[in-house]
Design an enzyme around this catalytic site. Structure first.
Site, PDB file in Angstrom:
ATOM      1  N   HIS A  52       0.832  -1.208   0.000  1.00 51.50           N
ATOM      2  CA  HIS A  52       0.000   0.000   0.000  1.00 51.50           C
ATOM      3  C   HIS A  52       0.866   1.257   0.000  1.00 51.50           C
ATOM      4  O   HIS A  52       0.638   2.193  -0.766  1.00 51.50           O
ATOM      5  CB  HIS A  52      -0.921  -0.013   1.218  1.00 51.50           C
ATOM      6  CG  HIS A  52      -1.898   1.123   1.262  1.00 51.50           C
ATOM      7  ND1 HIS A  52      -3.209   0.986   0.878  1.00 51.50           N
ATOM      8  CD2 HIS A  52      -1.755   2.422   1.638  1.00 51.50           C
ATOM      9  CE1 HIS A  52      -3.830   2.146   1.016  1.00 51.50           C
ATOM     10  NE2 HIS A  52      -2.969   3.033   1.491  1.00 51.50           N
ATOM     11  N   GLU A  53       1.886   1.254   0.862  1.00 48.76           N
ATOM     12  CA  GLU A  53       2.739   2.440   0.960  1.00 48.76           C
ATOM     13  C   GLU A  53       3.614   2.623  -0.283  1.00 48.76           C
ATOM     14  O   GLU A  53       3.855   3.745  -0.720  1.00 48.76           O
ATOM     15  CB  GLU A  53       3.613   2.348   2.204  1.00 48.76           C
ATOM     16  CG  GLU A  53       2.830   2.230   3.506  1.00 48.76           C
ATOM     17  CD  GLU A  53       1.693   3.220   3.589  1.00 48.76           C
ATOM     18  OE1 GLU A  53       1.856   4.371   3.144  1.00 48.76           O
ATOM     19  OE2 GLU A  53       0.626   2.838   4.093  1.00 48.76           O
TER      20      GLU A  53
ATOM     21  N   HIS B 221       1.830   4.434  -3.015  1.00 46.32           N
ATOM     22  CA  HIS B 221       1.707   5.890  -2.869  1.00 46.32           C
ATOM     23  C   HIS B 221       2.838   6.644  -3.580  1.00 46.32           C
ATOM     24  O   HIS B 221       2.704   7.843  -3.835  1.00 46.32           O
ATOM     25  CB  HIS B 221       1.696   6.278  -1.389  1.00 46.32           C
ATOM     26  CG  HIS B 221       0.343   6.186  -0.767  1.00 46.32           C
ATOM     27  ND1 HIS B 221      -0.780   6.762  -1.317  1.00 46.32           N
ATOM     28  CD2 HIS B 221      -0.076   5.583   0.386  1.00 46.32           C
ATOM     29  CE1 HIS B 221      -1.821   6.532  -0.550  1.00 46.32           C
ATOM     30  NE2 HIS B 221      -1.427   5.812   0.489  1.00 46.32           N
TER      31      HIS B 221
ATOM     32  N   GLU C 232      -5.715   7.417  -1.964  1.00 46.24           N
ATOM     33  CA  GLU C 232      -6.008   6.240  -1.158  1.00 46.24           C
ATOM     34  C   GLU C 232      -6.765   5.164  -1.927  1.00 46.24           C
ATOM     35  O   GLU C 232      -6.563   3.964  -1.700  1.00 46.24           O
ATOM     36  CB  GLU C 232      -6.788   6.645   0.096  1.00 46.24           C
ATOM     37  CG  GLU C 232      -6.051   7.625   0.993  1.00 46.24           C
ATOM     38  CD  GLU C 232      -4.701   7.095   1.479  1.00 46.24           C
ATOM     39  OE1 GLU C 232      -4.423   5.894   1.305  1.00 46.24           O
ATOM     40  OE2 GLU C 232      -3.937   7.889   2.030  1.00 46.24           O
TER      41      GLU C 232
END
Length: 829
Positions: free
Chosen positions: A489-490, A493, A512
């Site tokens: 997920h990170e 980004h 997000e």
């Protein structure tokens, strides 16, 4: 018409007058004092007035589709080590004896040490006699307005950049200081090393006149007598200031080894309590920072370089970081503590996962070509960067977590980075640090993993940061699923949220939603032993759980906070000065909501199915190549996507329809409702449901959903059994599918192999008083997950358990982040 909101609690004001003048570069020179819990020093701002924004151009520059103003463009360099000239002699204490000049008729709000504090006012943004004059209005003086809160400002002065030796080569008029700054900022990209060096030299130049300033709750206002326009205003100013121990941008706490540390916490107010800045996303800037601390500490920052300490006198060290890619001030991050770099026990080329070659269709989007942003040494234009599947990375944590990091985290980083590259191509950033932060960290690393039901998938836009990821120690609890999905997920980004940013921060789904959708894709590829059908079933199970989570959220949250594009046709609009507000930005409930994650995820999943996954991800790589380094609005993505959809797949799809059904409405989007009703559960979900139904384990895990911890606590009571069943389903699936792990040490078993959260909830459910100490220890040591345990303790209506909850909160509240503390306090008292 919307109801009037309380700006002191709900909307976050962005007051900087970015339409008139922009900060293009910051130079910070700071000392970290753990004894007083203060960061103090100076920040030098290099400014460019509005009438010059559109003058700079290059052969490769094109206008941003969503904005012609150059302020919406990024710059991104290759990593290089440069010697930095720093002529300042270190001093552990700086004397502040200078007085503050106040304008005629102004109230002198300076304290005993001659500083101005941000005055707390119940009304939020206070009025000022100068606030209405931020532009050029006849004989009135120009006012520079910066976002600023919880800071003590001691002195503001113009910097005499003309006094820097050698600076005359930048201009034919060496006495015109503003012209020198303009020419320095206009240096071509291939001279960025020289540019940084001269920024550092200019920041050390003497002052040439103090400037008038004033503060209110949310801003620092600066003016110069006789300067009537932004062009006349000094373009290099130095601000002497210090933070406050209670400032909301950083947290002073202790790490897992009991040693002091401080780090930026992803506060709703971003970094304005760390340094005066321009917060609006269009205020893209570069920065360089020198930070001094005791030699026993390690300083990590969101810079492009992997800094090494320079030893100073009196057992102090200096660390220097820099960024040459313009980014919002909210992405500036610092963490100072007794961190230890974690390295694999055995360093071998075999540690790096086998990497598959790209198919021709994927390779098409890994070429050297012209980018759509202003000229800079972009990684997307460098062949060596486009083929770099695994970027350099480091892991830092307290020494006591060495074993957990080596066993759980370190082996996951290469395959996760490689998987991300295989999906989206060039890594936008040249390196990555990962820090395991203290127990009071309020998330698991931006967001909680689905394996923990996505109950703590926090929205914190200031944690969307380049070059560094903060992870909670809870991700190291012996399960690669939790740590891997969180890491993916990170990593996502880096592309969505950073390389491509939202021009309006209310459109959080652009960051997000994409990261949530991509984390499944990355993680499936990172698990190389996973067969394609197993990966699909795993993703379908996660979709099923997210669907139920979204249903719960829209049933138990205010409708106005469920809208992904709340400003509708006014999205991206600002006032004439550039100021605006972030809807619900200060509402402590917002950080516990997942609507932007979940509805954004389902929208992208819906679109990928309409196009077909191969076509969709091929388009996504094209989109990244087109828009990296730019700020976008929702329509930029949707318009380009629809242009790539064949006519036969486009019925009922239009930007207007998507706005209406998905982005501008509360509740469950109708297309999603129809899809879920027609969709049968995947095989894995059916298997888990059958296993759960076969036993009585459904009542074993009394989980409580996150909305129960907010002000709407009691309405959740009637739905607890349904939440428990869902929690048990996932817990069962995790237990069945996790692989056996080798246990190395007894303390490793005690801390990381037990699912402590579930154990504590069983203690609460069955009122097992002999183990209340375990609950107390958990609430103090693992605050990221412990917040939900407070809800269980209060819902039990047992006086002893409620007393336990209040006692633990009193012991921990000073270390908790402000939003979490507010939510727990509302629940307990």
């Amino acid at each position: 018409m919307d109801k009037k909101l309380d700006p002191s609690r709900d909307d976050l004001p962005l007051v900087a007058n970015t339409s008139h003048i922009l900060v293009k570069h910051y130079v910070l020179d700071l000392d970290v004092d753990f004894e007083s819990q203060v960061i103090e020093g100076t920040i030098v701002l290099f400014l460019e007035s509005g009438n010059r924004f559109k003058k700079r151009s290059s052969s490769t520059e094109v206008a941003c589709p969503s904005e012609s103003n150059e302020a919406c463009k990024f710059r991104m360099p290759e990593p290089c080590q440069i010697p930095v000239t720093n002529t300042k002699t270190f001093s552990s204490k700086i004397g502040y004896n200078d007085f503050v000049i106040c304008g005629k008729g102004e109230k002198d709000t300076s304290g005993k040490d001659g500083n101005h504090d941000n005055q707390e006012q119940a009304s939020g943004i206070s009025s000022s006699k100068y606030c209405c004059d931020t532009g050029n209005h006849g004989s009135e003086e120009f006012l520079l307005v910066l976002d600023c809160c919880d800071l003590s400002v001691l002195k503001v002065e113009e910097v005499d950049v003309a006094a820097v030796p050698g600076i005359e080569k930048f201009t034919r008029s060496p006495k015109l200081r503003n012209q020198i700054v303009h020419e320095l900022m206009a240096l071509p990209a291939d001279r960025w090393r020289e540019q940084l060096d001269y920024y550092a030299r200019c920041s050390q130049a003497p002052g040439c006149g103090e400037l008038l300033f004033d503060t209110d709750t949310w801003s620092l206002q600066i003016r110069k007598t006789g300067a009537q326009t932004a062009t006349d205003f000094p373009h290099a100013i130095r601000i002497q200031y210090r933070t406050k121990p209670q400032g909301r941008s950083v947290t002073w706490t202790s790490d897992q080894s009991g040693r002091p540390c401080v780090y930026t916490v992803g506060s709703p107010i971003n970094n304005r309590a760390l340094f005066p800045c321009q917060e609006p996303p269009v205020a893209m800037s570069t920065w360089q920072a020198t930070v001094r601390a005791a030699a026993s500490f390690v300083v990590l920052m969101s810079g492009e370089n992997s800094a090494k300490p320079t030893q100073l006198q009196e057992d102090y060290s200096s660390w220097h970081y820099y960024v040459t890619m313009p980014m919002p001030a909210s992405t500036f991050t610092i963490a100072v503590g007794s961190w230890t770099e974690m390295k694999p026990e055995i360093c071998s080329s075999n540690d790096v996962a086998t990497e598959r070659s790209f198919s021709p269709s994927e390779a098409d989007f890994r070429y050297i070509g012209v980018c759509g942003h202003m000229e800079y040494p972009c990684r997307f234009q460098k062949a060596s960067a486009t083929t770099q599947k695994i970027i350099p990375h480091r892991v830092f944590a307290p020494a006591c977590l060495k074993g957990a990091c080596q066993e759980t985290l370190l082996p996951l980083i290469p395959p996760c980075l490689s998987a991300a590259h295989s999906v989206l191509g060039t890594h936008p950033f040249s390196r990555l640090d990962i820090l395991i932060v203290p127990a009071n960290f309020s998330s698991l690393g931006m967001a909680r993993s689905l394996i923990y039901l996505e109950w703590y998938d926090l929205k914190t836009s200031s944690f969307c940061i380049p070059h560094i990821v903060f992870l909670s120690q809870s991700t190291l609890t012996g399960m690669s699923q939790l740590c891997g999905t969180r890491l993916c997920h990170e990593i996502a980004h880096a592309w969505f949220g950073l390389a491509i940013g939202a021009r309006d921060w209310t459109e959080e789904w652009l960051s997000e939603g994409f990261a949530t959708h991509l984390e499944d894709v990355f993680w499936a590829k990172a698990q190389q032993q996973l067969a394609p059908h197993e990966a699909r079933e795993q993703q379908e199970l996660r979709a099923c759980l997210r669907w139920r989570r979204l249903q719960d959220e829209v049933q138990n949250s205010p409708e106005e906070m469920q809208v992904l594009r709340p400003n509708k046709e006014k999205t991206g609009h600002v006032s004439d000065s550039g100021s605006s507000v972030i809807r619900h930005g200060l509402n402590p409930e917002k950080v516990f909501m997942q609507v932007h994650y979940l509805k954004g995820y389902f929208l992208l999943r819906f679109l990928a199915k309409r196009l077909g996954e191969d076509t969709y991800f091929s388009f996504l790589r094209k989109f990244v190549h087109t828009f990296h380094g730019q700020l976008i609005l929702s329509q930029d993505f949707l318009q380009m996507l629809l242009e790539n959809i064949p006519e036969e797949k486009r019925p009922e799809l239009s930007v207007g329809n998507i706005f209406r059904d998905w982005l501008e409405s509360s509740g469950i989007p109708q297309p999603l409702q129809r899809e879920r009703q027609a969709l049968a559960e995947c095989g894995l979900a059916q298997q888990v449901s059958a296993e759960v139904s076969a036993g009585d384990a459904v009542h074993a895990f009394p989980f409580l959903p996150p909305r129960a911890v907010g002000p709407a606590l009691h309405p959740w009571r009637g739905a607890r059994d349904r939440r428990r069943r869902r929690a048990t389903t996932v817990a069962k699936w995790v237990r069945v599918n996790r692989r056996p792990r080798k246990r190395k040490r007894k303390d490793r078993e005690e801390v990381f192999e037990k699912v402590r959260h579930r154990w504590c909830e069983l203690i609460v459910k069955h009122k097992y008083t002999k183990a209340y100490r375990d609950v107390e220890r958990f609430l103090q040591e693992d605050q990221a997950m412990g917040i939900y345990l407070y809800g269980e303790l209060m819902l039990s209506e047992d006086p002893r358990q409620q007393h336990l909850a209040r006692r633990c909160f009193e012991l921990s509240r000073e270390q908790m982040d402000k939003s979490s503390a507010e939510v727990v306090a509302e629940m307990l008292f």
